[in-house]
Design an enzyme around this catalytic site. Structure first.
Site, PDB file in Angstrom:
ATOM      1  N   PRO A 154       0.808  -1.214   0.000  1.00  0.00           N
ATOM      2  CA  PRO A 154       0.000   0.000   0.000  1.00  0.00           C
ATOM      3  C   PRO A 154       0.842   1.264   0.000  1.00  0.00           C
ATOM      4  O   PRO A 154       1.779   1.383   0.785  1.00  0.00           O
ATOM      5  CB  PRO A 154      -0.816  -0.121   1.283  1.00  0.00           C
ATOM      6  CG  PRO A 154      -0.038  -1.026   2.149  1.00  0.00           C
ATOM      7  CD  PRO A 154       0.691  -1.957   1.246  1.00  0.00           C
TER       8      PRO A 154
ATOM      9  N   LYS B 204       1.823   7.239   4.813  1.00  0.00           N
ATOM     10  CA  LYS B 204       1.320   5.870   4.909  1.00  0.00           C
ATOM     11  C   LYS B 204       0.941   5.490   6.341  1.00  0.00           C
ATOM     12  O   LYS B 204       0.582   4.340   6.592  1.00  0.00           O
ATOM     13  CB  LYS B 204       2.364   4.898   4.363  1.00  0.00           C
ATOM     14  CG  LYS B 204       2.772   5.224   2.920  1.00  0.00           C
ATOM     15  CD  LYS B 204       3.952   4.395   2.480  1.00  0.00           C
ATOM     16  CE  LYS B 204       4.646   5.031   1.289  1.00  0.00           C
ATOM     17  NZ  LYS B 204       5.943   4.392   0.992  1.00  0.00           N
TER      18      LYS B 204
ATOM     19  N   HIS C 143      -3.233 -14.977   8.672  1.00  0.00           N
ATOM     20  CA  HIS C 143      -2.219 -14.074   9.210  1.00  0.00           C
ATOM     21  C   HIS C 143      -2.836 -12.992  10.097  1.00  0.00           C
ATOM     22  O   HIS C 143      -2.340 -11.871  10.152  1.00  0.00           O
ATOM     23  CB  HIS C 143      -1.417 -13.465   8.065  1.00  0.00           C
ATOM     24  CG  HIS C 143      -0.764 -14.496   7.205  1.00  0.00           C
ATOM     25  ND1 HIS C 143       0.255 -15.303   7.651  1.00  0.00           N
ATOM     26  CD2 HIS C 143      -1.016 -14.896   5.932  1.00  0.00           C
ATOM     27  CE1 HIS C 143       0.612 -16.144   6.686  1.00  0.00           C
ATOM     28  NE2 HIS C 143      -0.140 -15.928   5.629  1.00  0.00           N
TER      29      HIS C 143
ATOM     30  N   ARG D  41       3.398 -10.503   5.934  1.00  0.00           N
ATOM     31  CA  ARG D  41       4.859 -10.364   6.032  1.00  0.00           C
ATOM     32  C   ARG D  41       5.327  -9.608   7.262  1.00  0.00           C
ATOM     33  O   ARG D  41       6.520  -9.380   7.429  1.00  0.00           O
ATOM     34  CB  ARG D  41       5.397  -9.706   4.770  1.00  0.00           C
ATOM     35  CG  ARG D  41       5.274 -10.642   3.584  1.00  0.00           C
ATOM     36  CD  ARG D  41       5.830 -10.032   2.331  1.00  0.00           C
ATOM     37  NE  ARG D  41       4.867 -10.164   1.241  1.00  0.00           N
ATOM     38  CZ  ARG D  41       5.077  -9.789  -0.003  1.00  0.00           C
ATOM     39  NH1 ARG D  41       6.215  -9.229  -0.334  1.00  0.00           N
ATOM     40  NH2 ARG D  41       4.172  -9.944  -0.921  1.00  0.00           N
TER      41      ARG D  41
ATOM     42  N   ARG E 276      19.238  18.845  -1.324  1.00  0.00           N
ATOM     43  CA  ARG E 276      19.788  17.508  -1.077  1.00  0.00           C
ATOM     44  C   ARG E 276      20.935  17.213  -2.049  1.00  0.00           C
ATOM     45  O   ARG E 276      20.928  17.679  -3.178  1.00  0.00           O
ATOM     46  CB  ARG E 276      18.694  16.446  -1.248  1.00  0.00           C
ATOM     47  CG  ARG E 276      17.568  16.511  -0.238  1.00  0.00           C
ATOM     48  CD  ARG E 276      18.042  16.036   1.111  1.00  0.00           C
ATOM     49  NE  ARG E 276      17.008  16.185   2.128  1.00  0.00           N
ATOM     50  CZ  ARG E 276      16.228  15.184   2.534  1.00  0.00           C
ATOM     51  NH1 ARG E 276      16.341  13.990   2.010  1.00  0.00           N
ATOM     52  NH2 ARG E 276      15.331  15.388   3.480  1.00  0.00           N
TER      53      ARG E 276
ATOM     54  N   ARG F 153      16.174  -3.385  -4.403  1.00  0.00           N
ATOM     55  CA  ARG F 153      14.890  -3.665  -5.026  1.00  0.00           C
ATOM     56  C   ARG F 153      15.028  -3.388  -6.509  1.00  0.00           C
ATOM     57  O   ARG F 153      16.077  -3.640  -7.085  1.00  0.00           O
ATOM     58  CB  ARG F 153      13.761  -2.890  -4.366  1.00  0.00           C
ATOM     59  CG  ARG F 153      13.959  -1.403  -4.339  1.00  0.00           C
ATOM     60  CD  ARG F 153      13.122  -0.736  -3.267  1.00  0.00           C
ATOM     61  NE  ARG F 153      13.619  -1.086  -1.930  1.00  0.00           N
ATOM     62  CZ  ARG F 153      13.205  -0.540  -0.827  1.00  0.00           C
ATOM     63  NH1 ARG F 153      12.244   0.353  -0.869  1.00  0.00           N
ATOM     64  NH2 ARG F 153      13.708  -0.865   0.330  1.00  0.00           N
TER      65      ARG F 153
END
Length: 290
Positions: free
Chosen positions: A2, A61, A96, A116, A163, A273
DNA sequence: GATCGGCCCTGCCCGC
DNA sequence: TGCGGGCAGGGCCGAT
């Protein structure tokens, strides 16, 4: 998996089906589900019993449900595979199932299901935020998201350009802008024709604003499509089949033609990833950030 | 202070 | 068929 639009759909579901209800009993069934709560899962459950969940809030989130008195809140993060379900008590336990909340009104129960175990629950004090609201202390370091009315676009452009890192890393940094994960980062970069290794300090302000516009667009589209399916007595984020019908141009599309130019999308390793981009539309910058 | 890499975790899928 | 390994990935934490 999500990201912001999916979490917002869950927030709306909690607001509709859970807000205003009083917890009659709570169970935390897996230690990792309450690993952020220093006192442990049983203590978390005990502290929630008898309390009323007043509303459903979100930043990035993170979700939270302020408790009666408004001094503290039940905080939830779905991680990669977390779901908050409003289920009939007769529904068999999910494989789960990590936590369960029963309510004093005897209606449907709230379940936290997480395969997970990257997600989790916490009970936390509310502290003043950067405006005139309050957020859980554990959420205070999270930046506002691009759909937040108080999101400061000018400050975002300034901070991003200050940055010394790669553009995709910056997009994923929840202290700079929240709610963006791997999928929406790749989709937004594709729309903006920018490479994730683009050094942030070499980007023109107008390009950053343009990218931000694409971030907002792709999130709004996903939210629009996700919201329509959400009409049942049921709060759901499905980590497996999620992402609604948002058509992905780049993410997960390795070897398929770029919808814009037809060149096959490439998959590249990134931070343990994957990143997906069009090698023609999103050219490698002259001095890519490593 | 800013940045970066490692780690947590489980189920699916692929290749041998 | 069975098994091992790669992969998915958000956020925290320690190292630099």
């Amino acid at each position: 998996m999500p990201e912001l639009p999916e979490v917002e759909v869950v927030r709306r579901g909690l607001e509709r089906w859970v807000a205003g209800r009083t917890v009659a009993s709570a169970e935390v069934l897996h230690p990792r589900a309450a690993r952020r709560h220093a006192e442990g899962g049983d203590a978390l459950a005990a502290r929630l019993t008898g309390r009323t969940l007043e509303a459903a809030s979100r930043r990035g989130k993170y979700l939270w449900l302020p408790l009666d008195g408004r001094g503290s809140a039940l905080v939830a993060h779905l991680g990669m595979s977390g779901q908050l379900l409003v289920q009939d008590a007769a529904t068999p336990d999910e494989t789960h199932l990590r936590a369960r909340f029963r309510f004093a009104d005897g209606g449907r129960e709230l379940r936290f299901v997480d395969q997970r175990t990257f997600g989790g629950l916490d009970l936390d004090e509310l502290v003043p935020d950067d405006a005139d609201g309050r957020v859980p202390a554990t959420v205070a370091h999270i930046a506002r998201d691009p759909l937040d009315p108080l999101f400061d676009a000018a400050a975002f452009v300034r901070r991003l350009r200050a940055r010394r890192t790669g553009l995709k890393r910056a997009l994923l940094d929840q202290t700079l802008v929240s709610g963006i994960g791997n999928i929406y980062a790749d989709e937004s970069l594709w729309r903006a024709r920018l490479h994730g290794a683009q050094p942030t300090d070499e980007l023109a302000p107008a390009r950053v604003r343009e990218l931000l516009g694409h971030v907002r667009d792709v999130m709004a589209e996903a939210l629009g499509q996700g919201g329509t399916s959400f009409d049942a007595l049921y709060v759901n984020v499905n980590g497996e089949s999620g992402y609604f019908d948002v058509s992905l141009a780049a993410y997960g599309q390795a070897d398929r033609p770029c919808p814009r130019c037809g060149r096959p999308i490439v998959r590249e390793p990134f931070m343990n990833r994957s990143s997906f981009r069009c090698p023609r539309c999103q050219r490698t910058p002259r001095r890519p950030h490593p």
